[in-house]
Design a protein around this motif. Structure first.
Motif, mmCIF file in Angstrom:
data_model
loop_
_atom_site.group_PDB
_atom_site.id
_atom_site.type_symbol
_atom_site.label_atom_id
_atom_site.label_comp_id
_atom_site.label_asym_id
_atom_site.label_seq_id
_atom_site.Cartn_x
_atom_site.Cartn_y
_atom_site.Cartn_z
ATOM 1 N N UNK A 49 0.834 -1.197 0.000
ATOM 2 C CA UNK A 49 0.000 0.000 0.000
ATOM 3 C C UNK A 49 0.871 1.250 0.000
ATOM 4 N N UNK A 50 0.465 2.209 -0.815
ATOM 5 C CA UNK A 50 1.185 3.465 -0.901
ATOM 6 C C UNK A 50 2.336 3.465 -1.890
ATOM 7 N N UNK A 51 2.612 2.322 -2.510
ATOM 8 C CA UNK A 51 3.706 2.251 -3.486
ATOM 9 C C UNK A 51 3.128 2.114 -4.891
ATOM 10 N N UNK A 52 3.576 2.953 -5.808
ATOM 11 C CA UNK A 52 3.081 2.860 -7.181
ATOM 12 C C UNK A 52 3.904 1.876 -8.011
ATOM 13 N N UNK A 53 5.148 1.638 -7.618
ATOM 14 C CA UNK A 53 5.980 0.670 -8.330
ATOM 15 C C UNK A 53 6.264 -0.516 -7.406
ATOM 16 N N UNK A 54 6.342 -1.708 -7.978
ATOM 17 C CA UNK A 54 6.539 -2.890 -7.136
ATOM 18 C C UNK A 54 7.989 -3.086 -6.709
ATOM 19 N N UNK A 55 8.147 -3.846 -5.652
ATOM 20 C CA UNK A 55 9.457 -4.358 -5.269
ATOM 21 C C UNK A 55 9.673 -5.574 -6.156
ATOM 22 N N UNK A 56 10.820 -5.667 -6.822
ATOM 23 C CA UNK A 56 11.067 -6.767 -7.741
ATOM 24 C C UNK A 56 12.234 -7.612 -7.263
ATOM 25 N N UNK A 57 12.086 -8.925 -7.434
ATOM 26 C CA UNK A 57 13.144 -9.872 -7.071
ATOM 27 C C UNK A 57 13.236 -10.917 -8.175
#
Length: 51
Positions: free
Chosen positions: A22-30
């Protein structure tokens, strides 16, 4: 929280996980090598998110 999983393919030898919080427009990527069972990772995340 939501996530997506892209398994390794014939041309792309790495699997990819994206996590949006929530609150993030771009994802964390792994990125994972083929040695990691991405479906096991997906199952663990689904179990956590479903709580």
């Amino acid at each position: 929280m939501r996530f997506s999983v892209e398994p390794a393919g014939h041309f792309d030898l790495e699997a990819e996980l994206k996590v949006w919080t929530s609150g993030m427009s771009t994802p964390i990527q792994k990125t994972f090598s083929m040695a990691v069972d991405i479906y096991e990772v997906q199952g663990l995340l689904a179990e956590y998110v479903g709580r």
